[in-house]
Design a protein around this motif. Structure first.
Motif, PDB file in Angstrom:
ATOM      1  N   TRP A 130       1.009  -1.277  -0.226  1.00  0.00           N
ATOM      2  CA  TRP A 130      -0.023  -0.163  -0.289  1.00  0.00           C
ATOM      3  C   TRP A 130       1.158   0.971   0.034  1.00  0.00           C
ATOM      4  N   VAL A 131       1.600   1.414   0.705  1.00  0.00           N
ATOM      5  CA  VAL A 131       3.199   2.871   0.399  1.00  0.00           C
ATOM      6  C   VAL A 131       3.375   2.978  -0.641  1.00  0.00           C
ATOM      7  N   LEU A 132       3.921   1.346  -1.395  1.00  0.00           N
ATOM      8  CA  LEU A 132       4.373   1.207  -2.560  1.00  0.00           C
ATOM      9  C   LEU A 132       3.326   2.146  -3.465  1.00  0.00           C
ATOM     10  N   CYS A 133       2.026   1.860  -3.818  1.00  0.00           N
ATOM     11  CA  CYS A 133       1.209   2.487  -4.079  1.00  0.00           C
ATOM     12  C   CYS A 133       0.964   3.945  -4.296  1.00  0.00           C
ATOM     13  N   PHE A 134       0.923   4.267  -2.857  1.00  0.00           N
ATOM     14  CA  PHE A 134       0.882   5.476  -2.325  1.00  0.00           C
ATOM     15  C   PHE A 134       1.821   6.508  -2.830  1.00  0.00           C
ATOM     16  N   LEU A 135       3.083   5.910  -2.806  1.00  0.00           N
ATOM     17  CA  LEU A 135       4.363   6.755  -3.207  1.00  0.00           C
ATOM     18  C   LEU A 135       4.151   6.891  -5.076  1.00  0.00           C
ATOM     19  N   ALA A 136       3.967   6.297  -5.679  1.00  0.00           N
ATOM     20  CA  ALA A 136       3.824   6.318  -7.070  1.00  0.00           C
ATOM     21  C   ALA A 136       2.512   7.282  -7.011  1.00  0.00           C
ATOM     22  N   VAL A 137       2.276   7.398  -6.716  1.00  0.00           N
ATOM     23  CA  VAL A 137       1.562   8.332  -6.985  1.00  0.00           C
ATOM     24  C   VAL A 137       1.711   9.836  -6.926  1.00  0.00           C
ATOM     25  N   ARG A 138       1.888  10.426  -5.223  1.00  0.00           N
ATOM     26  CA  ARG A 138       2.946  11.258  -4.930  1.00  0.00           C
ATOM     27  C   ARG A 138       4.357  11.509  -6.260  1.00  0.00           C
ATOM     28  N   LEU A 139       5.145  10.103  -6.958  1.00  0.00           N
ATOM     29  CA  LEU A 139       6.243  10.483  -7.572  1.00  0.00           C
ATOM     30  C   LEU A 139       5.645  11.185  -8.607  1.00  0.00           C
ATOM     31  N   VAL A 140       4.309  10.507  -9.613  1.00  0.00           N
ATOM     32  CA  VAL A 140       3.883  11.112 -10.100  1.00  0.00           C
ATOM     33  C   VAL A 140       2.774  12.323 -10.609  1.00  0.00           C
ATOM     34  N   ALA A 141       3.082  12.463  -9.718  1.00  0.00           N
ATOM     35  CA  ALA A 141       1.389  13.497 -10.031  1.00  0.00           C
ATOM     36  C   ALA A 141       1.936  14.650  -9.498  1.00  0.00           C
ATOM     37  N   GLY A 142       3.803  14.300  -8.598  1.00  0.00           N
ATOM     38  CA  GLY A 142       4.049  15.787  -7.764  1.00  0.00           C
ATOM     39  C   GLY A 142       4.659  15.970  -9.392  1.00  0.00           C
ATOM     40  N   LEU A 143       5.390  15.203 -10.153  1.00  0.00           N
ATOM     41  CA  LEU A 143       6.245  15.811 -11.703  1.00  0.00           C
ATOM     42  C   LEU A 143       4.896  16.692 -12.500  1.00  0.00           C
ATOM     43  N   ILE A 144       3.425  16.218 -12.614  1.00  0.00           N
ATOM     44  CA  ILE A 144       2.706  16.457 -13.319  1.00  0.00           C
ATOM     45  C   ILE A 144       2.450  18.005 -12.709  1.00  0.00           C
ATOM     46  N   ASP A 145       2.054  18.244 -10.983  1.00  0.00           N
ATOM     47  CA  ASP A 145       2.088  19.433 -10.838  1.00  0.00           C
ATOM     48  C   ASP A 145       3.189  20.611 -10.930  1.00  0.00           C
ATOM     49  N   ALA A 160       0.631  16.430 -18.543  1.00  0.00           N
ATOM     50  CA  ALA A 160       0.056  15.463 -18.328  1.00  0.00           C
ATOM     51  C   ALA A 160      -0.271  14.387 -18.494  1.00  0.00           C
ATOM     52  N   THR A 161      -0.892  14.714 -20.347  1.00  0.00           N
ATOM     53  CA  THR A 161      -0.062  13.110 -20.761  1.00  0.00           C
ATOM     54  C   THR A 161       0.378  12.106 -20.979  1.00  0.00           C
ATOM     55  N   VAL A 162       1.197  12.466 -20.880  1.00  0.00           N
ATOM     56  CA  VAL A 162       2.654  11.557 -20.166  1.00  0.00           C
ATOM     57  C   VAL A 162       3.255  10.919 -19.007  1.00  0.00           C
ATOM     58  N   ALA A 179      -7.661  11.827  -8.401  1.00  0.00           N
ATOM     59  CA  ALA A 179      -8.760  13.001  -7.293  1.00  0.00           C
ATOM     60  C   ALA A 179      -7.487  14.024  -7.350  1.00  0.00           C
ATOM     61  N   ARG A 180      -5.874  13.753  -7.276  1.00  0.00           N
ATOM     62  CA  ARG A 180      -4.842  14.559  -7.444  1.00  0.00           C
ATOM     63  C   ARG A 180      -4.736  15.644  -8.970  1.00  0.00           C
ATOM     64  N   MET A 181      -5.373  14.810  -9.594  1.00  0.00           N
ATOM     65  CA  MET A 181      -5.548  14.853 -11.480  1.00  0.00           C
ATOM     66  C   MET A 181      -6.846  16.164 -11.172  1.00  0.00           C
ATOM     67  N   THR A 220     -12.328   3.565 -27.963  1.00  0.00           N
ATOM     68  CA  THR A 220     -11.157   3.193 -27.545  1.00  0.00           C
ATOM     69  C   THR A 220     -10.095   4.616 -28.114  1.00  0.00           C
ATOM     70  N   GLU A 221     -10.870   5.399 -28.159  1.00  0.00           N
ATOM     71  CA  GLU A 221     -10.701   6.353 -28.286  1.00  0.00           C
ATOM     72  C   GLU A 221      -9.357   7.640 -27.543  1.00  0.00           C
ATOM     73  N   GLY A 222      -8.625   7.495 -27.633  1.00  0.00           N
ATOM     74  CA  GLY A 222      -7.224   8.163 -26.745  1.00  0.00           C
ATOM     75  C   GLY A 222      -6.907   7.362 -25.933  1.00  0.00           C
ATOM     76  N   CYS A 223      -6.562   6.100 -25.807  1.00  0.00           N
ATOM     77  CA  CYS A 223      -6.130   4.919 -24.957  1.00  0.00           C
ATOM     78  C   CYS A 223      -5.612   4.853 -26.029  1.00  0.00           C
ATOM     79  N   ALA A 224      -4.477   4.150 -26.000  1.00  0.00           N
ATOM     80  CA  ALA A 224      -4.027   3.541 -26.804  1.00  0.00           C
ATOM     81  C   ALA A 224      -3.842   1.466 -26.468  1.00  0.00           C
ATOM     82  N   ALA A 225      -3.511   1.979 -25.392  1.00  0.00           N
ATOM     83  CA  ALA A 225      -3.969   0.845 -24.722  1.00  0.00           C
ATOM     84  C   ALA A 225      -4.353  -0.501 -25.459  1.00  0.00           C
ATOM     85  N   ALA A 226      -6.118   0.544 -24.711  1.00  0.00           N
ATOM     86  CA  ALA A 226      -6.706  -0.640 -25.477  1.00  0.00           C
ATOM     87  C   ALA A 226      -7.211  -0.783 -26.500  1.00  0.00           C
TER      88      ALA A 226
END
Length: 416
Positions: free
Chosen positions: A40-55, A61-63, A133-135, A388-394
């Protein structure tokens, strides 16, 4: 993604067949709890890391969204190894037969076996909710995170876990009474069939959050389903808070069949496109794809059962006898994954083709349905591209689902 959920659940339940060990159950619980907490800590650290780079504006944001999606995908598959570690390595799943309250209950044992998988899935769902939520695309707060996580559980693996535990609970109830000794094996299989036919659609309607659908739209959808050859089918709109394009049909017979369409799918698609999605689901029902998939899995589990029985013979070493159940489960699981790949691809291609052939006949009885087969192919292709527009993975192929380009090429072959 569906393959991941399937593997996480089946792998967890299969590890209950591991041979007993001398490991302390209390220590297994403690180590498993620490792994889940670290996860759980790892999952939330991942959120904080990526969201922080975007902020900070260091990444677009797309990247950032793409990074987070790829990161989460890697976490999911890595969690399978952690499930194996908790249940097998720490011994959480190896001593259930020695616990006073659990040793005589298959349902309780299955609940314990599923704890690591559900806890790790929940960590990922909570992380996704916090990232949204961060986004600014979801509500903030722990309550919003909890409700979003529970909703993800209901709509992803809840429909798979609930019937398994329910069926095992019925077995427990019967085994605790004298009635169990009087019921022949064939009656038990008949009862299982009845539960699958009548219970799964009811479960789908209860597990998936739904919302009302306006009468005009509901009547139009019902008319297409009826004209397509499905006389009785309940129409339900899946409430995804306008987040998901999805459709599915559950149930095998008449009144026990339900068509589930997501709110965003109904909102975003043109009526002709939506009609083709509906006919695709109708085609799954008409061609009996669900029972065919279930039947196709029988050889896989017979193969595993045969290996387990063979290893139980006296001719084999003690270690082979001890691990017979586990090795049989592994073989069944591998065979199941391979068979599902083959069956799933062909059923999707077949449903697309049948839907396009159905459209002209249905259009004579229903409005806003493509009147010719070429037009039906164009509308179905348009629908697949829109959702699937806008979602290449889909749009890329997965283990259980062909890619969008492959599907379109299959039902719309190039003109010579």
């Amino acid at each position: 993604m569906q393959l991941y959920y399937f593997l996480a659940v089946i792998l967890s339940l299969s590890l209950g067949s591991l041979p007993e060990s001398n490991q302390s159950f209390a220590q297994a619980v403690g180590f498993t709890g620490l792994v889940i907490l670290a996860w759980w800590v790892l999952c939330f650290l991942a959120v904080r890391l990526v969201a922080g780079l975007i902020d900070k504006g260091e990444v677009d944001a797309t990247v950032g969204y793409d990074w987070f999606e790829r990161q989460t995908e890697c976490f999911r598959w890595f969690s399978l190894g952690l499930i194996l570690l908790c249940l097998g390595g720490f011994g959480l799943g190896r001593n259930l037969d020695r616990l006073p309250l659990i040793q005589h209950s298959l349902a309780l044992q299955s609940m314990v076996l599923l704890v690591p998988a559900i806890a790790m899935m929940a960590g990922l769902w909570a992380g996704e909710s916090r990232f949204a939520a961060r986004m600014g695309v979801a509500r903030r707060g722990w309550w919003a995170t909890l409700t979003s996580t529970f909703s993800a559980l209901r709509s992803s693996v809840g429909w798979l876990i609930a019937p398994i535990i329910g069926f095992l609970a019925i077995i427990d109830l019967v085994s605790l009474t004298a009635v169990g000794e009087q019921i022949p094996n064939w009656a038990a299989w008949v009862a299982l069939g009845v539960v699958m036919v009548a219970g799964i659609p009811i479960l789908v309607r209860r597990v998936f959050p739904t919302r009302p659908i306006d009468d005009a739209t509901k009547q139009w959808i019902q008319s297409i389903v009826t004209a397509g050859g499905i006389r009785r089918c309940k129409i339900v709109m899946w409430d995804t808070n306008q987040q998901t394009h999805n459709a599915m049909i559950a149930g095998l017979l008449g009144r026990f069949r339900v068509l589930l369409l997501s709110d965003r799918l109904v909102r975003d698609l043109a009526r002709e496109e939506l009609a083709m999605v509906i006919l695709h689901e109708v085609a799954h029902a008409k061609r009996f794809h669900v029972p065919l998939r279930i039947t196709a899995l029988v050889p896989a589990w017979l193969l595993g059962a045969g290996l387990e029985r063979g290893l139980m013979q006296d001719a084999w070493a003690t270690w082979a006898t001890d691990w017979a159940g586990t090795l049989g489960s592994v073989l069944s699981l591998v065979a199941t994954v391979l068979i599902l790949r083959w069956v799933s691809y062909r059923s999707e291609f077949d449903a697309d083709s049948v839907a396009c052939r159905l459209a002209p006949a249905v259009s004579r009885r229903c409005e806003r349905v493509p009147a010719t087969e070429p037009d039906a192919r164009r509308q179905l292709a348009s629908a697949l591209l829109r959702v699937t527009e806008g979602c290449a993975a889909a749009r890329k192929p997965t283990w259980l689902h062909p890619g969008i380009a492959d599907r379109i090429n299959a039902f719309s072959p190039p003109v010579a």
